[in-house]
Design an enzyme around this catalytic site. Structure first.
Site, PDB file in Angstrom:
ATOM      1  N   ALA A 100       0.836  -1.205   0.000  1.00 14.83           N
ATOM      2  CA  ALA A 100       0.000   0.000   0.000  1.00 14.83           C
ATOM      3  C   ALA A 100       0.863   1.243   0.000  1.00 14.83           C
ATOM      4  O   ALA A 100       1.844   1.321   0.750  1.00 14.83           O
ATOM      5  CB  ALA A 100      -0.901   0.005   1.226  1.00 14.83           C
ATOM      6  N   TYR A 101       0.483   2.252  -0.818  1.00 15.47           N
ATOM      7  CA  TYR A 101       1.221   3.521  -0.827  1.00 15.47           C
ATOM      8  C   TYR A 101       1.142   4.160   0.553  1.00 15.47           C
ATOM      9  O   TYR A 101       0.091   4.154   1.185  1.00 15.47           O
ATOM     10  CB  TYR A 101       0.658   4.462  -1.898  1.00 15.47           C
ATOM     11  CG  TYR A 101       0.801   3.867  -3.283  1.00 15.47           C
ATOM     12  CD1 TYR A 101       2.060   3.586  -3.791  1.00 15.47           C
ATOM     13  CD2 TYR A 101      -0.315   3.535  -4.044  1.00 15.47           C
ATOM     14  CE1 TYR A 101       2.213   2.994  -5.038  1.00 15.47           C
ATOM     15  CE2 TYR A 101      -0.180   2.943  -5.300  1.00 15.47           C
ATOM     16  CZ  TYR A 101       1.094   2.672  -5.782  1.00 15.47           C
ATOM     17  OH  TYR A 101       1.242   2.072  -7.006  1.00 15.47           O
ATOM     18  N   ILE A 134       5.824   3.212  21.107  1.00 10.71           N
ATOM     19  CA  ILE A 134       4.627   2.612  20.494  1.00 10.71           C
ATOM     20  C   ILE A 134       3.743   1.988  21.581  1.00 10.71           C
ATOM     21  O   ILE A 134       2.526   2.201  21.620  1.00 10.71           O
ATOM     22  CB  ILE A 134       5.020   1.581  19.404  1.00 10.71           C
ATOM     23  CG1 ILE A 134       5.699   2.314  18.242  1.00 10.71           C
ATOM     24  CG2 ILE A 134       3.806   0.798  18.918  1.00 10.71           C
ATOM     25  CD1 ILE A 134       6.206   1.430  17.113  1.00 10.71           C
ATOM     26  N   ARG A 186      11.193  -2.908  16.415  1.00 12.10           N
ATOM     27  CA  ARG A 186      10.980  -3.251  15.014  1.00 12.10           C
ATOM     28  C   ARG A 186      12.296  -3.694  14.382  1.00 12.10           C
ATOM     29  O   ARG A 186      13.370  -3.256  14.784  1.00 12.10           O
ATOM     30  CB  ARG A 186      10.375  -2.050  14.275  1.00 12.10           C
ATOM     31  CG  ARG A 186       8.982  -1.700  14.839  1.00 12.10           C
ATOM     32  CD  ARG A 186       8.354  -0.523  14.161  1.00 12.10           C
ATOM     33  NE  ARG A 186       8.056  -0.734  12.764  1.00 12.10           N
ATOM     34  CZ  ARG A 186       6.985  -1.374  12.286  1.00 12.10           C
ATOM     35  NH1 ARG A 186       6.079  -1.874  13.118  1.00 12.10           N
ATOM     36  NH2 ARG A 186       6.798  -1.512  10.990  1.00 12.10           N
ATOM     37  N   HIS A 235       0.241  36.151  22.377  1.00 12.66           N
ATOM     38  CA  HIS A 235      -0.295  35.808  23.700  1.00 12.66           C
ATOM     39  C   HIS A 235      -1.799  35.596  23.597  1.00 12.66           C
ATOM     40  O   HIS A 235      -2.456  36.339  22.880  1.00 12.66           O
ATOM     41  CB  HIS A 235      -0.008  36.944  24.687  1.00 12.66           C
ATOM     42  CG  HIS A 235      -0.590  36.685  26.047  1.00 12.66           C
ATOM     43  ND1 HIS A 235      -0.039  35.756  26.916  1.00 12.66           N
ATOM     44  CD2 HIS A 235      -1.686  37.201  26.665  1.00 12.66           C
ATOM     45  CE1 HIS A 235      -0.768  35.730  28.029  1.00 12.66           C
ATOM     46  NE2 HIS A 235      -1.771  36.597  27.904  1.00 12.66           N
TER      47      HIS A 235
HETATM   48  C1  LIG Z   1       2.260   2.163  15.685  1.00 12.14           C
HETATM   49  C2  LIG Z   1       3.351   3.013  15.088  1.00 12.14           C
HETATM   50  C3  LIG Z   1       3.349   4.381  15.312  1.00 12.14           C
HETATM   51  C4  LIG Z   1       4.346   5.175  14.767  1.00 12.14           C
HETATM   52  N1  LIG Z   1       4.302   6.515  15.010  1.00 12.14           N
HETATM   53  C5  LIG Z   1       5.267   7.315  14.476  1.00 12.14           C
HETATM   54  C6  LIG Z   1       5.216   8.722  14.663  1.00 12.14           C
HETATM   55  O1  LIG Z   1       4.323   9.253  15.309  1.00 12.14           O
HETATM   56  N2  LIG Z   1       6.189   9.477  14.102  1.00 12.14           N
HETATM   57  C7  LIG Z   1       7.205   8.925  13.361  1.00 12.14           C
HETATM   58  O2  LIG Z   1       8.063   9.662  12.876  1.00 12.14           O
HETATM   59  N3  LIG Z   1       7.269   7.594  13.167  1.00 12.14           N
HETATM   60  C8  LIG Z   1       6.323   6.784  13.696  1.00 12.14           C
HETATM   61  N4  LIG Z   1       6.366   5.432  13.460  1.00 12.14           N
HETATM   62  C9  LIG Z   1       7.504   4.894  12.673  1.00 12.14           C
HETATM   63  C10 LIG Z   1       7.243   5.105  11.166  1.00 12.14           C
HETATM   64  O3  LIG Z   1       6.050   4.459  10.825  1.00 12.14           O
HETATM   65  C11 LIG Z   1       8.407   4.537  10.391  1.00 12.14           C
HETATM   66  O4  LIG Z   1       9.608   5.133  10.841  1.00 12.14           O
HETATM   67  C12 LIG Z   1       8.240   4.833   8.914  1.00 12.14           C
HETATM   68  O5  LIG Z   1       7.051   4.277   8.413  1.00 12.14           O
HETATM   69  C13 LIG Z   1       9.432   4.271   8.136  1.00 12.14           C
HETATM   70  O6  LIG Z   1       9.279   4.590   6.796  1.00 12.14           O
HETATM   71  P1  LIG Z   1       9.937   3.701   5.652  1.00 12.14           P
HETATM   72  O7  LIG Z   1       9.532   4.366   4.372  1.00 12.14           O
HETATM   73  O8  LIG Z   1      11.359   3.492   5.948  1.00 12.14           O
HETATM   74  O9  LIG Z   1       9.259   2.273   5.779  1.00 12.14           O
HETATM   75  P2  LIG Z   1       7.697   1.769   5.758  1.00 12.14           P
HETATM   76  O10 LIG Z   1       6.830   2.909   6.107  1.00 12.14           O
HETATM   77  O11 LIG Z   1       7.722   0.582   6.582  1.00 12.14           O
HETATM   78  O12 LIG Z   1       7.490   1.452   4.226  1.00 12.14           O
HETATM   79  C14 LIG Z   1       8.157   0.412   3.580  1.00 12.14           C
HETATM   80  C15 LIG Z   1       7.332  -0.024   2.375  1.00 12.14           C
HETATM   81  O13 LIG Z   1       8.088  -0.940   1.621  1.00 12.14           O
HETATM   82  C16 LIG Z   1       7.225  -1.942   1.105  1.00 12.14           C
HETATM   83  N5  LIG Z   1       8.065  -3.118   0.769  1.00 12.14           N
HETATM   84  C17 LIG Z   1       8.778  -3.893   1.636  1.00 12.14           C
HETATM   85  N6  LIG Z   1       9.464  -4.833   0.950  1.00 12.14           N
HETATM   86  C18 LIG Z   1       9.188  -4.631  -0.371  1.00 12.14           C
HETATM   87  C19 LIG Z   1       9.603  -5.271  -1.563  1.00 12.14           C
HETATM   88  N7  LIG Z   1      10.476  -6.294  -1.558  1.00 12.14           N
HETATM   89  N8  LIG Z   1       9.102  -4.825  -2.730  1.00 12.14           N
HETATM   90  C20 LIG Z   1       8.236  -3.783  -2.770  1.00 12.14           C
HETATM   91  N9  LIG Z   1       7.810  -3.148  -1.673  1.00 12.14           N
HETATM   92  C21 LIG Z   1       8.290  -3.554  -0.485  1.00 12.14           C
HETATM   93  C22 LIG Z   1       6.255  -2.179   2.246  1.00 12.14           C
HETATM   94  O14 LIG Z   1       5.057  -2.786   1.802  1.00 12.14           O
HETATM   95  C23 LIG Z   1       6.046  -0.761   2.759  1.00 12.14           C
HETATM   96  O15 LIG Z   1       4.945  -0.131   2.138  1.00 12.14           O
HETATM   97  C24 LIG Z   1       5.370   4.604  13.973  1.00 12.14           C
HETATM   98  C25 LIG Z   1       5.372   3.221  13.732  1.00 12.14           C
HETATM   99  C26 LIG Z   1       4.377   2.435  14.275  1.00 12.14           C
HETATM  100  C27 LIG Z   1       4.387   0.970  13.986  1.00 12.14           C
END
Ligand SMILES: Cc1cc2nc3c(=O)[nH]c(=O)nc-3n(C[C@H](O)[C@H](O)[C@H](O)COP(=O)(O)OP(=O)(O)OC[C@H]3O[C@@H](n4cnc5c(N)ncnc54)[C@H](O)[C@@H]3O)c2cc1C
Length: 485
Positions: free
Chosen positions: A42-43, A190, A289, A461
């Site tokens: 998902a995007y 979390i 994580r 203020h």
């Molecule tokens: C409950 C929760 C609350 C959070 N709250 C916060 C917050 O308030 N503030 C904050 O800064 N961070 C927060 N985070 C952390 C934040 O969600 C992550 O740091 C962030 O999403 C990381 O971004 P990313 O793009 O690295 O990875 P992700 O967001 O994990 O995206 C990775 C994407 O890659 C795709 N993918 C994986 N493998 C493949 C493949 N082989 N081929 C194609 N696609 C693939 C996945 O489907 C996914 O869509 C929270 C996390 C959780 C779980």
């Protein structure tokens, strides 16, 4: 290449459309690079679909319910009923607005979107498989790749997320009814945010944490008001314990936890020595994580990871393979959405030949507990360890007129500066809207502002932001609304 496969080529291949990957792809598109983004699910990734946005939506909704039911002091008497399915539906609408927006923005910036799972086939090729069997695959050649595959929750022994009462954060954010009782394993941000959501919805919440305190990694001064408020919401803590097993018990489950052994007992609560048995309807595991790097066939491209599987990248987000970059959670700490987005932008700019580099000096972190925490730059002791002579200013929200009118006066703003030149080195806020207030302190660090700059900036203020100005004035010995040090 398998016979019948389609083969295409691109300048920049981005794997994963989370906040690191989609931002990298959009920035690469803006820089006129030919860019292809592959996403398997998902995007918006974890952040938009199962993390930052859903958790903040439920924090807001649960807070509305809690505040409405606890506002006698303001002369309001209400007994709100919570329909979790309705609440989750509202959250899902927000998520689809945002994920739809990501898709549109990518297309508008010329990003070629491909749905499928990417694995490396060599140093310049990935194979993208589409859906299940018989859905086919394609081979894509690239000049540069940006890996942004994110992270997933760590599973602990005996607590498989496929077992019904055992939840990970994603499942907890999609429940259709409020559990009567919940054991949460892990008091990191979390675990603490979700403990706040469920406690405010009326769930009886117990938290097990291996270490001796909540929110490890955050300054104890910042964690203290959060833990105090959590206790007043009825959240019960068991520090120095590791969850070891669970079994069905009555209508619910019984969670067993063993003493972790080496945890010191100064977290405000004595660490017990006996094994624990906690009864609940469900158990949520939030112990951290791990990177999604093991499913990419990294060896085929010669990409190295550290011993925990995080892809190692330098200050230009480059891996050990010159033309392949790694950004976001898969590249390790700080595992935060905005850090990933920043890394994604830098990677795209480096590929386009711009002089970009990563700089974590003013990287903020926010925790959306009650009260919130916002922190940026160095703590007092980090600044001293780095050789600075420091001066510190503090302002308590109890002295803020605006905080009093919101009914939230727990916490303070703390500003850390270089004693000689006055440059702001760090900002630390615990209290109402700390996640917003921290932006001003981040900007101060980024711009090299001094205490005088912050103190002489006129703030409207009555606002919570005045507290930042007051903290700077306090550091200068000029505070108006508190006694100076
Ligand atoms: C409950 C929760 C609350 C959070 N709250 C916060 C917050 O308030 N503030 C904050 O800064 N961070 C927060 N985070 C952390 C934040 O969600 C992550 O740091 C962030 O999403 C990381 O971004 P990313 O793009 O690295 O990875 P992700 O967001 O994990 O995206 C990775 C994407 O890659 C795709 N993918 C994986 N493998 C493949 C493949 N082989 N081929 C194609 N696609 C693939 C996945 O489907 C996914 O869509 C929270 C996390 C959780 C779980």
């Amino acid at each position: 290449m398998v016979v019948g496969d389609i083969s295409t080529g691109t300048d920049v291949l981005v794997i994963g459309a989370g906040p690191a990957g989609y931002v990298a792809a959009i920035r690469a598109g803006q820089l006129d690079l030919d860019v292809t983004l592959v996403e398997k699910e998902a995007y918006g990734g974890t952040c938009l679909n199962h993390g930052c946005i859903p958790s903040k939506a439920l924090l807001t909704a649960s807070d509305v319910a809690h505040q409405a039911g606890n506002a006698e002091e303001m002369g309001i008497y209400a007994d709100p009923a919570v329909d979790l399915e309705g609440m989750v539906g509202w959250k899902d609408d927000i998520v689809s607005q945002l994920t739809g927006g990501v898709e549109k923005l990518c297309k508008a910036n010329g990003v070629n979107l491909i749905e499928g799972t990417a694995t490396f086939d060599g140093e310049n090729t990935v194979r993208v498989s589409h859906g299940g069997e018989g859905q086919g695959s394609e081979s894509i050649d690239f000049e540069h790749a940006i890996i942004a595959t994110g992270s997933r929750p760590i599973e602990i022994p005996n607590f498989a997320y496929s077992d019904d009462p055992v939840l990970d954060s994603r499942q907890a954010l999609a429940l259709d009814s409020v559990p009567d009782s919940l054991v949460i394993v892990g008091a990191g941000y979390i675990g603490m945010e979700l403990a706040t959501v469920f406690a405010k919805l009326g769930t009886d919440v117990q938290v097990i944490e291996m270490l001796d305190d909540a929110l490890p990694g955050f300054d104890r001064d910042l964690a203290r008001p959060v833990k105090k408020r959590a206790k007043s919401l009825g959240i019960e803590f068991h520090f120095g314990y590791g969850a070891s097993n669970w079994e069905p018990h009555g209508d619910g489950i019984r969670v067993e936890a063993e003493p972790a052994g080496d945890a010191a007992a100064d977290g405000g609560q004595a660490v017990e020595e006996e094994a624990l048995e906690l009864d609940a309807e469900k158990v949520l595991v939030a112990v951290g994580r791990e990177p999604v790097s093991d499913t990419l066939d990294l060896e085929a491209a010669g990409i190295e990871t550290d011993d925990r599987g995080f892809i190692t990248a330098d200050d230009r987000a480059r891996t050990n393979v010159e033309h392949i970059f790694a950004v976001g959670d898969v590249a390790g700490e700080p595992m935060l959405a905005h850090a990933g987005s920043n890394e994604g932008q830098v990677a795209a700019e480096v590929i386009a030949g711009e002089p970009a580099a990563l700089d974590y000096q003013a990287m903020p972190a926010a925790v959306f507990t009650d009260p919130e925490i916002g922190t940026v730059g160095m703590t007092e002791s980090e600044a001293e360890d780095a050789g600075f002579e420091t001066v510190v200013g503090k302002f308590p929200f109890q002295a803020s007129g605006r905080a009093l009118t919101t009914g939230h006066t727990d916490g303070f703003v703390k500003i850390v500066a270089d004693a000689e030149a006055g440059f702001v080195l760090g900002g630390h806020v615990v209290g109402p809207e700390a996640s917003e207030l921290i932006a001003e302190l981040g900007l101060a660090i980024e711009l090299g502002a001094t205490l005088e700059d912050v103190a002489s900036t006129v703030h409207a203020h009555p606002t919570l932001a005045e507290s930042v100005m007051e903290a700077a004035e306090n550091a200068l010995g000029q505070a108006i609304h508190t006694l100076n040090r």
